[in-house]
Scaffold this motif. Structure first.
Motif, PDB file in Angstrom:
ATOM      1  N   GLN A  99       0.827  -1.201   0.000  1.00 41.60           N
ATOM      2  CA  GLN A  99       0.000   0.000   0.000  1.00 41.60           C
ATOM      3  C   GLN A  99       0.865   1.256   0.000  1.00 41.60           C
ATOM      4  O   GLN A  99       1.756   1.423   0.828  1.00 41.60           O
ATOM      5  CB  GLN A  99      -0.917   0.015   1.227  1.00 41.60           C
ATOM      6  CG  GLN A  99      -1.859   1.217   1.263  1.00 41.60           C
ATOM      7  CD  GLN A  99      -2.811   1.157   2.438  1.00 41.60           C
ATOM      8  OE1 GLN A  99      -2.810   0.176   3.198  1.00 41.60           O
ATOM      9  NE2 GLN A  99      -3.626   2.186   2.596  1.00 41.60           N
ATOM     10  N   THR A 118       1.404  -5.339   3.834  1.00 43.40           N
ATOM     11  CA  THR A 118       0.507  -5.876   4.854  1.00 43.40           C
ATOM     12  C   THR A 118      -0.024  -7.241   4.455  1.00 43.40           C
ATOM     13  O   THR A 118      -0.213  -7.536   3.277  1.00 43.40           O
ATOM     14  CB  THR A 118      -0.680  -4.930   5.107  1.00 43.40           C
ATOM     15  OG1 THR A 118      -1.413  -4.763   3.889  1.00 43.40           O
ATOM     16  CG2 THR A 118      -0.199  -3.564   5.588  1.00 43.40           C
ATOM     17  N   ASP A 121      -4.688  -9.978   6.949  1.00 44.35           N
ATOM     18  CA  ASP A 121      -5.416  -9.413   8.092  1.00 44.35           C
ATOM     19  C   ASP A 121      -5.115  -7.937   8.314  1.00 44.35           C
ATOM     20  O   ASP A 121      -5.584  -7.335   9.285  1.00 44.35           O
ATOM     21  CB  ASP A 121      -5.107 -10.197   9.368  1.00 44.35           C
ATOM     22  CG  ASP A 121      -3.624 -10.140   9.747  1.00 44.35           C
ATOM     23  OD1 ASP A 121      -2.822  -9.560   8.976  1.00 44.35           O
ATOM     24  OD2 ASP A 121      -3.271 -10.688  10.806  1.00 44.35           O
ATOM     25  N   GLY A 122      -4.321  -7.335   7.419  1.00 44.01           N
ATOM     26  CA  GLY A 122      -3.990  -5.919   7.530  1.00 44.01           C
ATOM     27  C   GLY A 122      -2.789  -5.619   8.391  1.00 44.01           C
ATOM     28  O   GLY A 122      -2.415  -4.447   8.547  1.00 44.01           O
ATOM     29  N   THR A 123      -2.146  -6.629   8.953  1.00 45.40           N
ATOM     30  CA  THR A 123      -0.962  -6.419   9.790  1.00 45.40           C
ATOM     31  C   THR A 123       0.250  -6.107   8.922  1.00 45.40           C
ATOM     32  O   THR A 123       0.531  -6.827   7.957  1.00 45.40           O
ATOM     33  CB  THR A 123      -0.671  -7.665  10.640  1.00 45.40           C
ATOM     34  OG1 THR A 123      -1.783  -7.930  11.484  1.00 45.40           O
ATOM     35  CG2 THR A 123       0.578  -7.466  11.489  1.00 45.40           C
ATOM     36  N   GLU A 124       0.976  -5.058   9.265  1.00 49.00           N
ATOM     37  CA  GLU A 124       2.170  -4.704   8.499  1.00 49.00           C
ATOM     38  C   GLU A 124       3.311  -5.657   8.816  1.00 49.00           C
ATOM     39  O   GLU A 124       3.628  -5.905   9.987  1.00 49.00           O
ATOM     40  CB  GLU A 124       2.584  -3.266   8.794  1.00 49.00           C
ATOM     41  CG  GLU A 124       3.803  -2.827   7.992  1.00 49.00           C
ATOM     42  CD  GLU A 124       4.132  -1.360   8.171  1.00 49.00           C
ATOM     43  OE1 GLU A 124       3.538  -0.524   7.465  1.00 49.00           O
ATOM     44  OE2 GLU A 124       4.982  -1.052   9.039  1.00 49.00           O
TER      45      GLU A 124
END
Length: 288
Positions: A99, A118, A121-124
């Protein structure tokens, strides 16, 4: 010359002496299963011939020029199916995304961006500073420098893998990747002392070249070089489809410790016609 900074979702471009040679896309419109990521397309010769392809029918997850990694501790930043030891190539719900966070520099010939890698689950997992830069070489050629600086921000040790490290021999792709367009005939492959796809695939040749012809019958040449202390094996395809990459995990997983990082720099010469690739490689390395 510095131009107005575009928003993350607006197009940006790279120019050489006023000629637009590459268009930037942040990847926000890419389907999740293709691992959305920034990419360049079309990339053109100074004569206007397109030398990239996106979402081709043979590999929908190929996106022009990008940095694509099939396995970061189980997360795919490559797109499509994942090769597994027990089931072979299967479609998993493991697709991450790169992103765009912000522009650090926007110039006619240079774009620098900050990216967040990421998981589903959106975790970086990783944060990256990436530079895309175009420079003239003379004699109808120009060079694209792609510099990536990755840092592990996931709070745990990570590692980069590939289909090869998961059990598929000689499929160690992942890292910088350039997808060229398909034409009636595959491009010719060239390297120092060799014109064999089999020999150059997996080699650490000083440079690698594709010499092709567009569907409209216009000749083009791409010459790939790696700069810096780390030189990865080349991933090469020509007969099946035209693509070149620098493989981060050719045979073994590449550790990225918590808080650690890695940097890579690939230069690609883009030329009309079929000039001497060795001379183009030398010209690309000579920086004023």
């Amino acid at each position: 010359m510095t131009s107005a900074t575009p928003s993350p979702h607006s197009p940006a471009a790279l120019s050489v002496h006023g000629t637009v040679v590459a268009r930037y896309h942040d990847g926000s419109d890419v389907e999740p299963v293709l691992s959305p990521r920034p990419h360049l397309h079309p990339v053109r010769t100074l004569g206007g011939t397109a030398v990239t392809e996106v979402r081709p029918e043979d590999h929908r997850h190929h996106l022009g020029v990008s940095v694509a990694v099939p396995d970061v501790s189980g997360v795919s930043f490559w797109g499509g199916r994942t090769f597994t030891r027990d089931r072979g190539s299967v479609l998993l719900d493991n697709h991450g995304r790169q992103q765009h966070l912000e522009w650090l520099a926007v110039e006619d010939s240079r774009l620098v961006e900050l990216l967040s890698w990421t998981g589903p689950d959106g975790t970086e997992l990783l944060r990256e500073e990436r530079t895309w830069a175009a420079r003239p070489l003379g004699d109808g050629a120009w060079a694209l420098d792609v510099v990536t600086r990755l840092r592990n921000t996931g709070g745990r040790d990570l590692s980069i893998g590939s289909p090869a490290t998961n059990g598929r021999p000689r499929a160690g792709y992942g890292g910088f990747f350039w997808r060229a367009p398909v034409a009636a005939d595959p491009p010719r492959v060239l390297g120092p002392g060799s014109d064999s796809e089999e020999e150059l695939h997996g080699s650490r040749a000083d440079w690698l070249a594709l010499a092709g012809r567009s569907p409209e019958g216009r000749d083009w040449t791409l010459v790939f070089c790696q700069d810096g202390p780390e030189r990865d094996p080349w991933f090469l395809r020509a007969a099946e489809y035209p693509g070149v990459g620098a493989a981060l995990a050719w045979e073994e997983r590449l550790p990225v410790p918590a808080g650690g990082g890695l940097a890579r720099h690939v230069t690609t010469v883009v030329a009309d016609g079929h000039p001497d690739p060795a001379a183009l490689a030398d010209a690309a390395r000579h920086r004023p």
